[in-house]
Enzyme design. Structure first.
Site, PDB file in Angstrom:
ATOM      1  N   GLY A  16       0.891  -1.288   0.035  1.00 41.75           N
ATOM      2  CA  GLY A  16      -0.170   0.176  -0.066  1.00 41.75           C
ATOM      3  C   GLY A  16       0.668   1.320   0.007  1.00 41.75           C
ATOM      4  O   GLY A  16       0.431   2.310   0.485  1.00 41.75           O
ATOM      5  N   ARG A  18       1.513   3.369  -2.128  1.00 40.54           N
ATOM      6  CA  ARG A  18       0.964   4.371  -2.722  1.00 40.54           C
ATOM      7  C   ARG A  18      -0.231   5.312  -2.186  1.00 40.54           C
ATOM      8  O   ARG A  18      -0.601   6.365  -2.485  1.00 40.54           O
ATOM      9  CB  ARG A  18       0.430   4.282  -4.399  1.00 40.54           C
ATOM     10  CG  ARG A  18       1.573   3.848  -5.239  1.00 40.54           C
ATOM     11  CD  ARG A  18       1.193   3.188  -6.441  1.00 40.54           C
ATOM     12  NE  ARG A  18       2.502   3.048  -7.623  1.00 40.54           N
ATOM     13  CZ  ARG A  18       2.282   2.354  -8.633  1.00 40.54           C
ATOM     14  NH1 ARG A  18       1.026   1.976  -9.086  1.00 40.54           N
ATOM     15  NH2 ARG A  18       3.236   2.147  -9.336  1.00 40.54           N
ATOM     16  N   GLY A  19      -0.641   4.649  -0.955  1.00 42.27           N
ATOM     17  CA  GLY A  19      -1.721   5.393  -0.338  1.00 42.27           C
ATOM     18  C   GLY A  19      -1.154   6.349   0.707  1.00 42.27           C
ATOM     19  O   GLY A  19       0.132   6.618   0.824  1.00 42.27           O
ATOM     20  N   SER A 113      -7.235   0.288  12.707  1.00 45.54           N
ATOM     21  CA  SER A 113      -8.244   1.594  12.523  1.00 45.54           C
ATOM     22  C   SER A 113      -8.833   1.764  13.839  1.00 45.54           C
ATOM     23  O   SER A 113      -9.179   0.687  14.748  1.00 45.54           O
ATOM     24  CB  SER A 113      -9.254   1.675  11.594  1.00 45.54           C
ATOM     25  OG  SER A 113      -9.846   2.654  11.828  1.00 45.54           O
ATOM     26  N   SER A 114      -9.051   3.014  14.467  1.00 46.81           N
ATOM     27  CA  SER A 114      -9.658   3.323  15.549  1.00 46.81           C
ATOM     28  C   SER A 114     -11.236   2.770  15.565  1.00 46.81           C
ATOM     29  O   SER A 114     -11.902   2.825  16.785  1.00 46.81           O
ATOM     30  CB  SER A 114      -9.584   4.790  16.056  1.00 46.81           C
ATOM     31  OG  SER A 114     -10.061   5.475  15.108  1.00 46.81           O
ATOM     32  N   CYS A 115     -11.842   2.536  14.374  1.00 52.73           N
ATOM     33  CA  CYS A 115     -13.169   1.961  14.242  1.00 52.73           C
ATOM     34  C   CYS A 115     -13.208   0.781  14.822  1.00 52.73           C
ATOM     35  O   CYS A 115     -14.346   0.263  14.834  1.00 52.73           O
ATOM     36  CB  CYS A 115     -13.478   2.217  13.010  1.00 52.73           C
ATOM     37  SG  CYS A 115     -12.719   0.957  11.632  1.00 52.73           S
ATOM     38  N   TYR A 142     -15.976  -2.590   8.003  1.00 52.62           N
ATOM     39  CA  TYR A 142     -14.537  -2.545   8.084  1.00 52.62           C
ATOM     40  C   TYR A 142     -13.995  -2.804   9.133  1.00 52.62           C
ATOM     41  O   TYR A 142     -12.739  -3.257   9.237  1.00 52.62           O
ATOM     42  CB  TYR A 142     -14.227  -0.982   7.426  1.00 52.62           C
ATOM     43  CG  TYR A 142     -12.719  -0.200   7.388  1.00 52.62           C
ATOM     44  CD1 TYR A 142     -12.064  -0.825   6.472  1.00 52.62           C
ATOM     45  CD2 TYR A 142     -12.287   0.199   8.330  1.00 52.62           C
ATOM     46  CE1 TYR A 142     -10.804  -0.635   6.477  1.00 52.62           C
ATOM     47  CE2 TYR A 142     -11.117   0.843   8.396  1.00 52.62           C
ATOM     48  CZ  TYR A 142     -10.268   0.573   7.261  1.00 52.62           C
ATOM     49  OH  TYR A 142      -8.848   0.804   7.208  1.00 52.62           O
ATOM     50  N   LYS A 146     -10.618  -5.348  10.200  1.00 55.72           N
ATOM     51  CA  LYS A 146      -9.582  -4.884  10.867  1.00 55.72           C
ATOM     52  C   LYS A 146      -9.240  -5.526  12.027  1.00 55.72           C
ATOM     53  O   LYS A 146      -8.176  -6.052  12.761  1.00 55.72           O
ATOM     54  CB  LYS A 146      -9.615  -3.546  11.154  1.00 55.72           C
ATOM     55  CG  LYS A 146      -9.478  -2.667  10.046  1.00 55.72           C
ATOM     56  CD  LYS A 146      -8.038  -2.765   9.436  1.00 55.72           C
ATOM     57  CE  LYS A 146      -7.746  -1.988   7.894  1.00 55.72           C
ATOM     58  NZ  LYS A 146      -6.489  -2.327   7.622  1.00 55.72           N
ATOM     59  N   PRO A 169      -4.206   3.403  14.314  1.00 54.97           N
ATOM     60  CA  PRO A 169      -4.196   4.993  14.323  1.00 54.97           C
ATOM     61  C   PRO A 169      -5.512   5.524  14.286  1.00 54.97           C
ATOM     62  O   PRO A 169      -6.409   5.011  13.901  1.00 54.97           O
ATOM     63  CB  PRO A 169      -3.660   5.118  12.728  1.00 54.97           C
ATOM     64  CG  PRO A 169      -3.882   3.885  12.045  1.00 54.97           C
ATOM     65  CD  PRO A 169      -3.915   2.835  12.865  1.00 54.97           C
ATOM     66  N   LEU A 172      -6.924   9.751   9.983  1.00 55.61           N
ATOM     67  CA  LEU A 172      -5.657  10.280   9.339  1.00 55.61           C
ATOM     68  C   LEU A 172      -5.890  11.311   8.231  1.00 55.61           C
ATOM     69  O   LEU A 172      -7.126  11.396   7.775  1.00 55.61           O
ATOM     70  CB  LEU A 172      -4.687   8.999   8.821  1.00 55.61           C
ATOM     71  CG  LEU A 172      -4.198   7.963   9.621  1.00 55.61           C
ATOM     72  CD1 LEU A 172      -3.623   6.971   8.568  1.00 55.61           C
ATOM     73  CD2 LEU A 172      -3.305   8.578  10.584  1.00 55.61           C
ATOM     74  N   HIS A 185     -12.727  10.331   3.431  1.00 58.91           N
ATOM     75  CA  HIS A 185     -13.309  10.601   4.851  1.00 58.91           C
ATOM     76  C   HIS A 185     -13.537  12.125   4.981  1.00 58.91           C
ATOM     77  O   HIS A 185     -13.472  12.930   4.283  1.00 58.91           O
ATOM     78  CB  HIS A 185     -12.135  10.023   5.672  1.00 58.91           C
ATOM     79  CG  HIS A 185     -11.991   8.666   5.889  1.00 58.91           C
ATOM     80  ND1 HIS A 185     -10.922   8.105   5.081  1.00 58.91           N
ATOM     81  CD2 HIS A 185     -12.649   7.621   6.760  1.00 58.91           C
ATOM     82  CE1 HIS A 185     -10.980   6.796   5.324  1.00 58.91           C
ATOM     83  NE2 HIS A 185     -12.064   6.763   6.055  1.00 58.91           N
ATOM     84  N   ARG A 193     -14.909  20.378  -0.539  1.00 54.78           N
ATOM     85  CA  ARG A 193     -16.074  21.015  -0.479  1.00 54.78           C
ATOM     86  C   ARG A 193     -15.936  22.318  -0.266  1.00 54.78           C
ATOM     87  O   ARG A 193     -16.599  23.423  -0.929  1.00 54.78           O
ATOM     88  CB  ARG A 193     -17.039  20.640   0.554  1.00 54.78           C
ATOM     89  CG  ARG A 193     -18.641  20.786   0.590  1.00 54.78           C
ATOM     90  CD  ARG A 193     -19.405  20.006   1.255  1.00 54.78           C
ATOM     91  NE  ARG A 193     -19.333  18.550   1.089  1.00 54.78           N
ATOM     92  CZ  ARG A 193     -19.896  17.919   2.076  1.00 54.78           C
ATOM     93  NH1 ARG A 193     -20.270  18.123   2.992  1.00 54.78           N
ATOM     94  NH2 ARG A 193     -19.666  16.385   1.714  1.00 54.78           N
ATOM     95  N   ASP A 280     -24.369  10.906  11.834  1.00 55.69           N
ATOM     96  CA  ASP A 280     -23.278  11.563  12.776  1.00 55.69           C
ATOM     97  C   ASP A 280     -22.146  10.373  12.735  1.00 55.69           C
ATOM     98  O   ASP A 280     -21.057  10.788  13.019  1.00 55.69           O
ATOM     99  CB  ASP A 280     -23.614  11.894  13.930  1.00 55.69           C
ATOM    100  CG  ASP A 280     -24.240  13.472  13.846  1.00 55.69           C
ATOM    101  OD1 ASP A 280     -23.766  14.140  13.132  1.00 55.69           O
ATOM    102  OD2 ASP A 280     -24.710  13.847  14.954  1.00 55.69           O
TER     103      ASP A 280
END
Length: 321
Positions: A16, A18-19, A113-115, A142, A146, A169, A172, A185, A193, A280
């Protein structure tokens, strides 16, 4: 502190690269003198193809692997494509982690991920909160993928002594982010926007939700440094039930305040409105970072400073829009 657990002569594969996260890890490795880096873009190696991944590992034999590749996106993308998020991420993780283990990789770092934490976890969220409550429904697919990656690393360490570690993390942002209008995100979506509203001289911008959820944001280059630091120093205690580390600033803010900061960095001066019919997400998601800070790492890039440089990256030619 003892000798580093990785060496400048190690062949290091960043999956990954290139991310946003992978790019930051590559820059951090370069700064720290790790020059023997292996990379493979999607055209060269499909991480969802088990046979291709195994063959690549057998041919290249990386000594250190960082798994930063993942299928990612914001609330809308997660909620719309749950099967894709679960299947694609499970394939990437299991193929890379198993191939690394079977092909003799000495040390592996998995990025989560923190999710992964429960929607209503006690704040700030300690690593011990994993699997103690229901996940946030809008990104549970997701998150489950993880969590599987964390547990696979822990299982291989426990059963076979494979030196796999995991970092979780927080949200980000930074160079190389994805600014797609629906697949990104919250922070890069706001940058795009407000930028478009500024160019159109729009009198107002409407954002999703109430603006009340609290979020924590970490610059990608801080994450890059944390990953190299962890590779060099972090060895989980086998007796400790926690086998992963949180990575963040330990500081959060309301999305409403974030929107104001982003508008300021972009130079948009119109009104910010909120569409309260939109979700939310998790009410609050602040990480407890005491464990990683105890190892000697701490985030260094303030959000206001990071937003300015991130907007400059957004404006750079070739930025993915």
């Amino acid at each position: 502190m003892g000798a580093n657990l990785i060496h400048p002569s190690d062949r290091i594969f960043v999956a990954g690269h290139r991310g946003m996260a992978g790019g930051a890890i590559g820059r951090a490795l370069q700064r720290r003198g790790y020059t023997h880096r292996l990379t493979a873009g999607r055209a060269e190696l499909d991480l969802e193809d088990a046979v291709a991944v195994r063959q690549w590992f057998e041919a290249n034999r990386p000594q250190v692997v960082v798994l930063a590749a993942a299928k990612v996106g914001g609330i809308h993308f997660n909620d719309t494509y749950p099967a894709d998020f679960l299947l694609d991420n499970l394939k990437i993780e299991t193929h890379v982690i198993e191939s690394a283990w079977r092909c003799g990789t000495r040390r592996l770092l998995f990025l989560g991920s923190s999710c992964i934490y429960p929607r209503l976890a006690q704040q700030p969220i300690r690593e011990e909160a994993l699997l103690t409550g229901p996940l946030e429904p809008t990104n549970e697919w997701y998150a489950i993928a993880k969590i599987t990656g964390i547990k696979l690393c822990a299982a291989l360490r426990r059963q076979y002594g494979f030196d796999a570690i995991s970092l979780m993390p927080t949200n980000l942002y930074g160079p190389g982010d994805n600014y797609h209008p629906t697949h990104s995100h919250v922070l890069p979506a706001l940058i795009r926007r407000f930028h478009e509203a500024k160019l159109a001289h729009a009198p107002s911008v409407t954002c999703w939700g109430t603006g009340s959820p609290l979020r924590e944001f970490l610059h990608a280059d801080d994450l890059g440094e944390a990953c190299v630091h962890a590779l060099e120093t972090y060895a989980p205690d086998p007796a400790d039930p926690v086998q992963h580390l949180n990575v963040g600033t330990g500081i959060d803010l309301p999305i409403r305040e974030l929107a104001q900061l982003v508008a300021g960095a972009v130079g948009y001066q119109g009104e910010i409105l909120w569409d309260t019919t939109k979700p939310d997400g998790t009410p609050r998601k602040q990480l407890d970072v005491n464990r990683i800070e105890a190892t000697g790492w701490k985030a260094r890039i303030p959000l206001a400073e990071g937003l300015v440089s991130t907007y400059a990256d957004f404006l750079a030619p070739g930025t993915r829009l």
